[in-house]
Design a protein around this motif. Structure first.
Motif, PDB file in Angstrom:
ATOM      1  N   ASN A 185       2.563  26.983  -8.308  1.00  0.00           N
ATOM      2  CA  ASN A 185       1.186  27.462  -8.264  1.00  0.00           C
ATOM      3  C   ASN A 185       0.692  27.971  -9.605  1.00  0.00           C
ATOM      4  OD1 ASN A 185       0.318  27.222  -5.467  1.00  0.00           O
ATOM      5  ND2 ASN A 185       2.070  28.542  -5.080  1.00  0.00           N
ATOM      6  N   TYR A 186       1.606  28.228 -10.528  1.00  0.00           N
ATOM      7  CA  TYR A 186       1.170  28.719 -11.829  1.00  0.00           C
ATOM      8  C   TYR A 186       0.231  27.688 -12.459  1.00  0.00           C
ATOM      9  CZ  TYR A 186       1.215  30.683 -16.498  1.00  0.00           C
ATOM     10  OH  TYR A 186       0.829  31.223 -17.683  1.00  0.00           O
ATOM     11  N   GLY A 213       0.799  -1.225   0.000  1.00  0.00           N
ATOM     12  CA  GLY A 213       0.000   0.000   0.000  1.00  0.00           C
ATOM     13  C   GLY A 213       0.828   1.270   0.000  1.00  0.00           C
ATOM     14  N   VAL A 214       2.151   1.140   0.026  1.00  0.00           N
ATOM     15  CA  VAL A 214       3.006   2.334  -0.031  1.00  0.00           C
ATOM     16  C   VAL A 214       3.576   2.442  -1.439  1.00  0.00           C
ATOM     17  CG1 VAL A 214       5.069   3.442   0.873  1.00  0.00           C
ATOM     18  CG2 VAL A 214       3.593   2.152   2.392  1.00  0.00           C
ATOM     19  N   ASP A 215       3.375   3.587  -2.072  1.00  0.00           N
ATOM     20  CA  ASP A 215       3.762   3.727  -3.472  1.00  0.00           C
ATOM     21  C   ASP A 215       4.963   4.627  -3.667  1.00  0.00           C
ATOM     22  OD1 ASP A 215       1.886   2.058  -4.660  1.00  0.00           O
ATOM     23  OD2 ASP A 215       0.323   3.566  -4.452  1.00  0.00           O
ATOM     24  N   GLN A 216       5.828   4.684  -2.669  1.00  0.00           N
ATOM     25  CA  GLN A 216       7.006   5.548  -2.796  1.00  0.00           C
ATOM     26  C   GLN A 216       7.810   5.138  -4.029  1.00  0.00           C
ATOM     27  OE1 GLN A 216       9.325   5.544   0.755  1.00  0.00           O
ATOM     28  NE2 GLN A 216      10.146   7.574   0.362  1.00  0.00           N
ATOM     29  N   GLY A 217       8.177   6.118  -4.822  1.00  0.00           N
ATOM     30  CA  GLY A 217       8.951   5.838  -6.028  1.00  0.00           C
ATOM     31  C   GLY A 217       8.105   5.491  -7.233  1.00  0.00           C
ATOM     32  N   TYR A 218       6.781   5.557  -7.073  1.00  0.00           N
ATOM     33  CA  TYR A 218       5.882   5.231  -8.177  1.00  0.00           C
ATOM     34  C   TYR A 218       6.005   6.283  -9.273  1.00  0.00           C
ATOM     35  CZ  TYR A 218       1.265   4.593 -10.396  1.00  0.00           C
ATOM     36  OH  TYR A 218       0.231   4.410 -11.273  1.00  0.00           O
ATOM     37  N   ALA A 219       6.375   5.858 -10.457  1.00  0.00           N
ATOM     38  CA  ALA A 219       6.562   6.803 -11.567  1.00  0.00           C
ATOM     39  C   ALA A 219       5.956   6.235 -12.839  1.00  0.00           C
ATOM     40  CB  ALA A 219       8.049   7.089 -11.770  1.00  0.00           C
ATOM     41  N   PRO A 220       4.634   6.362 -12.983  1.00  0.00           N
ATOM     42  CA  PRO A 220       3.995   5.766 -14.151  1.00  0.00           C
ATOM     43  C   PRO A 220       4.319   6.528 -15.434  1.00  0.00           C
ATOM     44  CG  PRO A 220       2.422   7.070 -12.927  1.00  0.00           C
ATOM     45  CD  PRO A 220       3.686   7.080 -12.129  1.00  0.00           C
ATOM     46  N   VAL A 221       4.120   5.864 -16.549  1.00  0.00           N
ATOM     47  CA  VAL A 221       4.297   6.518 -17.842  1.00  0.00           C
ATOM     48  C   VAL A 221       3.045   7.351 -18.113  1.00  0.00           C
ATOM     49  CG1 VAL A 221       4.579   6.153 -20.309  1.00  0.00           C
ATOM     50  CG2 VAL A 221       5.698   4.623 -18.684  1.00  0.00           C
ATOM     51  N   GLN A 222       3.235   8.637 -18.370  1.00  0.00           N
ATOM     52  CA  GLN A 222       2.099   9.538 -18.579  1.00  0.00           C
ATOM     53  C   GLN A 222       1.787   9.649 -20.068  1.00  0.00           C
ATOM     54  OE1 GLN A 222       0.422  10.571 -16.123  1.00  0.00           O
ATOM     55  NE2 GLN A 222       1.745  10.725 -14.328  1.00  0.00           N
ATOM     56  N   PRO A 223       0.540  10.010 -20.386  1.00  0.00           N
ATOM     57  CA  PRO A 223       0.163  10.095 -21.802  1.00  0.00           C
ATOM     58  C   PRO A 223       0.963  11.141 -22.576  1.00  0.00           C
ATOM     59  CG  PRO A 223      -1.566  10.969 -20.391  1.00  0.00           C
ATOM     60  CD  PRO A 223      -0.592  10.272 -19.501  1.00  0.00           C
ATOM     61  N   ILE A 224       1.355  12.237 -21.885  1.00  0.00           N
ATOM     62  CA  ILE A 224       2.236  13.219 -22.513  1.00  0.00           C
ATOM     63  C   ILE A 224       3.473  13.304 -21.641  1.00  0.00           C
ATOM     64  CG2 ILE A 224       2.554  15.655 -23.108  1.00  0.00           C
ATOM     65  CD1 ILE A 224      -0.393  15.872 -23.648  1.00  0.00           C
ATOM     66  N   HIS A 225       4.629  13.177 -22.253  1.00  0.00           N
ATOM     67  CA  HIS A 225       5.867  13.240 -21.467  1.00  0.00           C
ATOM     68  C   HIS A 225       6.080  14.686 -21.030  1.00  0.00           C
ATOM     69  CE1 HIS A 225      10.044  12.011 -20.437  1.00  0.00           C
ATOM     70  NE2 HIS A 225      10.209  13.318 -20.534  1.00  0.00           N
ATOM     71  N   TYR A 226       5.653  14.998 -19.823  1.00  0.00           N
ATOM     72  CA  TYR A 226       5.786  16.359 -19.307  1.00  0.00           C
ATOM     73  C   TYR A 226       7.000  16.404 -18.396  1.00  0.00           C
ATOM     74  CZ  TYR A 226       4.935  20.534 -16.594  1.00  0.00           C
ATOM     75  OH  TYR A 226       5.081  21.747 -15.975  1.00  0.00           O
ATOM     76  N   SER A 227       7.912  17.327 -18.672  1.00  0.00           N
ATOM     77  CA  SER A 227       9.136  17.383 -17.882  1.00  0.00           C
ATOM     78  C   SER A 227       9.041  18.492 -16.830  1.00  0.00           C
ATOM     79  CB  SER A 227      10.328  17.634 -18.795  1.00  0.00           C
ATOM     80  OG  SER A 227      11.449  17.938 -18.008  1.00  0.00           O
ATOM     81  N   HIS A 228       8.903  18.119 -15.567  1.00  0.00           N
ATOM     82  CA  HIS A 228       8.947  19.126 -14.505  1.00  0.00           C
ATOM     83  C   HIS A 228      10.327  19.771 -14.440  1.00  0.00           C
ATOM     84  CE1 HIS A 228       5.169  17.398 -12.912  1.00  0.00           C
ATOM     85  NE2 HIS A 228       5.007  18.589 -12.372  1.00  0.00           N
ATOM     86  N   ARG A 229      11.340  19.012 -14.858  1.00  0.00           N
ATOM     87  CA  ARG A 229      12.698  19.544 -14.827  1.00  0.00           C
ATOM     88  C   ARG A 229      12.799  20.801 -15.695  1.00  0.00           C
ATOM     89  NH1 ARG A 229      16.813  19.199 -18.334  1.00  0.00           N
ATOM     90  NH2 ARG A 229      15.546  17.910 -19.697  1.00  0.00           N
ATOM     91  N   ILE A 230      12.207  20.747 -16.883  1.00  0.00           N
ATOM     92  CA  ILE A 230      12.294  21.898 -17.781  1.00  0.00           C
ATOM     93  C   ILE A 230      11.401  23.037 -17.286  1.00  0.00           C
ATOM     94  CG2 ILE A 230      11.724  22.717 -20.097  1.00  0.00           C
ATOM     95  CD1 ILE A 230      12.545  20.017 -21.148  1.00  0.00           C
ATOM     96  N   HIS A 231      10.160  22.715 -16.917  1.00  0.00           N
ATOM     97  CA  HIS A 231       9.199  23.765 -16.593  1.00  0.00           C
ATOM     98  C   HIS A 231       9.498  24.405 -15.234  1.00  0.00           C
ATOM     99  CE1 HIS A 231       7.038  21.607 -19.760  1.00  0.00           C
ATOM    100  NE2 HIS A 231       6.398  22.740 -19.985  1.00  0.00           N
ATOM    101  N   ALA A 232       9.566  23.594 -14.201  1.00  0.00           N
ATOM    102  CA  ALA A 232       9.740  24.147 -12.854  1.00  0.00           C
ATOM    103  C   ALA A 232      11.206  24.407 -12.551  1.00  0.00           C
ATOM    104  CB  ALA A 232       9.156  23.194 -11.823  1.00  0.00           C
ATOM    105  N   GLY A 233      12.096  23.617 -13.162  1.00  0.00           N
ATOM    106  CA  GLY A 233      13.519  23.760 -12.871  1.00  0.00           C
ATOM    107  C   GLY A 233      14.161  24.835 -13.723  1.00  0.00           C
ATOM    108  N   GLU A 234      14.320  24.534 -15.006  1.00  0.00           N
ATOM    109  CA  GLU A 234      15.059  25.463 -15.864  1.00  0.00           C
ATOM    110  C   GLU A 234      14.313  26.776 -16.058  1.00  0.00           C
ATOM    111  OE1 GLU A 234      16.163  23.542 -19.468  1.00  0.00           O
ATOM    112  OE2 GLU A 234      17.541  22.175 -18.461  1.00  0.00           O
ATOM    113  N   ASN A 235      13.010  26.696 -16.255  1.00  0.00           N
ATOM    114  CA  ASN A 235      12.267  27.926 -16.528  1.00  0.00           C
ATOM    115  C   ASN A 235      11.685  28.557 -15.274  1.00  0.00           C
ATOM    116  OD1 ASN A 235      12.731  28.005 -19.297  1.00  0.00           O
ATOM    117  ND2 ASN A 235      11.138  26.497 -19.649  1.00  0.00           N
ATOM    118  N   GLN A 236      11.893  27.911 -14.141  1.00  0.00           N
ATOM    119  CA  GLN A 236      11.517  28.478 -12.833  1.00  0.00           C
ATOM    120  C   GLN A 236      10.072  28.952 -12.769  1.00  0.00           C
ATOM    121  OE1 GLN A 236      14.478  31.384 -11.671  1.00  0.00           O
ATOM    122  NE2 GLN A 236      16.069  30.119 -12.559  1.00  0.00           N
TER     123      GLN A 236
END
Lengths: 441, 220
Positions: free
Chosen positions: A269-270, A242-265
């Motif tokens: 909340n946006y 019942g613990v899903d730590q590390g759960y990283a499913p494949v999403q329908p669109i490959h959305y990169s938080h690294r690019i949006h929240a990281g590189e582009n800051q």
């Protein structure tokens, strides 16, 4: 930027050359690429005597909000605009387009009608020379970034697959070793037999397992040890159900938080705007994506390259998936009305019997998103950072001081509780954050 | 020798089994649950997928003709005429207070500053990284920015800018408007909006906390 790319190209395609040679080559290619790019950005048609660099800066500052060079945006594509209209007409149009439409100029009215009567901002501050520079810039050809041919074997998803391959090869080698040893042993025995050499046979001993069984103390100790180990691992196994730590499913669109929240800051909340004021931190509807991606139809060449080489993702294709889902016709810059749902896979999910409210933590508590969700701005693929177990919640409630500043409504109770516990800072637990009914109802 | 061989084979079997086990554990699937019927909600859950809904989506647009909480009907149309009308006559009903200004700044920094820059000079991070281009400064002489216009544009978007009506409510849009007007004033070097009933001290604090740079950029 060009240098970076060639640099990377170099590293990949000449990895196997002796290091000295490759260094020399690198230097050579670097010098070439610098001079090349310098030429590329200043390519001017022979007839133009204007400054394209100044034009580029002006274009990016003033025009690029609505115009692209090779593609229709809010306004028409501007490549070669100097051929379509008379220069004098362009001067007056750019400086005050509204007045021209009002005066009934045929060309002005035509373009005003063609673009849904959207008014082009007037630029009275631009001089004729500025406009000449901008027009000169529109004749420059797009810089082409040559993608290096992907060397065979290192395509797409590198990490996981190659690891598996190595493991497979290792086990194969091991198996072959076993077989070879067995065969050698056999041949030696046959050889000994044919030569008439007696292989020493060991005298029959009581097998070791019989000895073990006969020793009751050993049996007792071993079984206790076995039980303890089984208990330890069994407990561990049951606790992670019942613990899903590390759960990283494949999403329908490959959305990169690294690019949006990281590189582009971009602030969390946006997109997840409802985290500020509701129970849920909402998944943004696609109109929020389109706030930016109406303009950004393709990623920068370097980003695309990085996506292909490091993550095996074609970012541009992912943006096209968004356009398809939201029904955006890039060609005509309009919504078609044909949409389809994007079935994001939910990652963080609390059981139905636990209540959690985002706004209470984000707005009232002022807690950073990363505290629970981990370094999202570094995640190329979103995964669950925290275990989201009750123990984990309780632990944080015990350790975290509540934010009392700017919370007039509760000032009195905060003061009285502080007096009761005899300290300035109250933890969430002391505010009642451990009571069952706070989260279970 | 034979016992040696056997142990070797045993070790090999164990090794292969562990390799197989390790490679099987994956991140792409959720874990087992003890009692799924206590974990899974009975009602329709936010963002759930249920057959009763159109397109099987629980997430839907509000029914036509309804107004969400915290909203008021907005009468200006999403046209150039509507924008001009709003620019001319719409004014901020929100009283200026330190809280509303602070709230407006916080919201502005979330939603607007990525493009327009924290100072309103059009130098947000997306502009600096050349992801989105051509963001004008609020002090741009070609744009006559008024309260009504700022609100109208947040409501409907303008040209390449999208609508922010889904991310903010009416109050929040007016708070942002206050902050934008202050940024414009700061860029143009004009007096800032300050709380009416505020004492001199608070006004000074407010003035100090506003961005100092960008004065006199009217000449751009």
């Amino acid at each position: 930027m060009d240098n970076n790319i060639t640099d990377r190209m170099e590293k990949v395609s000449y990895r196997n050359l002796p290091s000295k040679l490759s260094l020399a080559l690198l230097a050579l290619v670097l010098t070439f690429s610098i001079s090349n790019s310098a030429f590329a950005s200043t390519t001017v048609l022979p007839t133009q005597a204007a400054d394209t660099t100044a034009g580029e800066a002006l274009f990016k500052a003033n025009c690029a909000a609505c115009h692209k060079l090779g593609k229709k945006a809010t306004g028409p594509a501007l490549r070669g605009v100097g051929d379509k209209y008379d220069r004098e007409w362009l001067y007056s149009w750019i400086k005050n387009s509204t007045a021209m439409v009002k005066s009934g100029d045929a060309q002005a009215v035509a373009i005003y009608e063609e673009y849904n009567k959207s008014v082009m901002t007037s630029f009275p501050a631009l001089t004729n020379a500025d406009i000449d520079n901008i027009i000169a810039y529109t004749y420059t050809q797009p810089k082409t970034v040559v993608l290096p041919p992907t060397p065979p074997g290192t395509e797409s998803s590198g990490g996981g697959v190659s690891n598996n391959i190595i493991l497979g090869i290792l086990s194969l080698v091991f198996l072959m070793l076993v077989v070879i040893l067995y065969l050698v042993n056999n041949t030696l025995r046959n050889f000994a037999k044919s030569q008439g050499i007696e292989v020493e046979e060991k005298e029959a001993r009581t097998p070791i397992w019989k000895l073990f069984i006969q020793n009751q103390f050993l049996v007792l100790v071993t079984s206790i040890l076995l039980l303890l180990t089984a208990g330890y691992f069994g407990y561990g196994y049951l606790m992670q159900v019942g613990v899903d730590q590390g759960y990283a499913p494949v999403q329908p669109i490959h959305y990169s938080h690294r690019i949006h929240a990281g590189e582009n800051q971009i602030d969390c909340n946006y997109c997840h705007s409802s985290a500020r004021k509701s129970k849920h931190s909402g998944i943004p509807s696609l109109n929020v994506c389109m706030n930016c991606h109406k303009n950004i139809g393709e990623v920068a060449a370097e980003t695309q390259l990085q996506g292909e080489q490091e993550f095996g993702v074609d970012y541009n294709a992912e943006i096209q998936k968004l356009y398809k889902a939201v029904g955006w016709d890039e060609e005509n810059q309009a919504y078609t009305g044909v949409t389809e749902p994007v079935k994001w896979v939910r990652i963080h999910n609390l059981p139905d019997f636990a209540y959690f409210n985002h706004s209470q933590h984000v707005t009232v508590g002022g807690i950073e998103c990363q505290k629970c969700h981990g370094p999202v701005e570094e995640m190329e693929i979103m995964s669950q950072h925290s275990p989201l177990t009750m123990g984990w919640c309780i632990n944080c409630h015990r350790e975290t001081n509540i934010k009392v500043e700017g919370n007039d409504y509760y000032t009195k109770i905060h003061d009285e509780l502080a007096k009761k516990y005899g300290k300035d800072k109250l933890t969430a637990a002391e505010m009642g954050g451990l009571e069952c009914g706070k989260c279970h109802y | 020798m034979i016992t040696n061989m056997k142990s070797l084979i045993n070790i090999a079997v164990v090794l292969v089994a562990t390799v197989a086990l390790v490679s099987c554990s994956e991140q792409g699937k959720p874990n087992f649950q003890y009692m799924p019927n206590m974990y899974e909600p009975v009602g329709y859950e936010t963002y759930g997928e249920y057959e009763v809904f159109a397109g099987q989506m629980e997430a839907m647009l509000p029914a036509e003709g309804t107004i969400p909480r915290g909203w008021m009907p907005y009468d200006y149309e999403d046209t150039t005429e509507g924008l001009n009308l709003a620019k001319a006559e719409l004014t901020n009903p929100l009283e200026v207070s330190l809280e509303s200004l602070a709230e407006g700044k916080a919201l502005y920094d979330i939603y607007c500053a990525v493009c327009h820059g924290t100072k309103g000079d059009g130098q947000g991070i997306l502009m600096q990284r050349e992801k989105i281009l051509g963001i004008p400064s609020y002090a741009d002489p070609g744009r006559n920015i008024t309260e009504g216009g700022v609100y109208h544009v947040q409501m409907y978007g303008l040209n390449s800018m999208g609508s922010y009506a889904s991310q903010t409510n009416e109050l929040e849009r007016w708070q942002i408007t206050q902050h934008v007007m202050n940024l414009k004033a700061a860029l143009k070097g004009e007096p800032l909006i300050a709380p009416k009933v505020a004492t001199e001290e608070t006004t000074e604090q407010e003035l100090e906390s506003m961005p100092e740079e960008g004065h006199g950029s009217t000449e751009h």
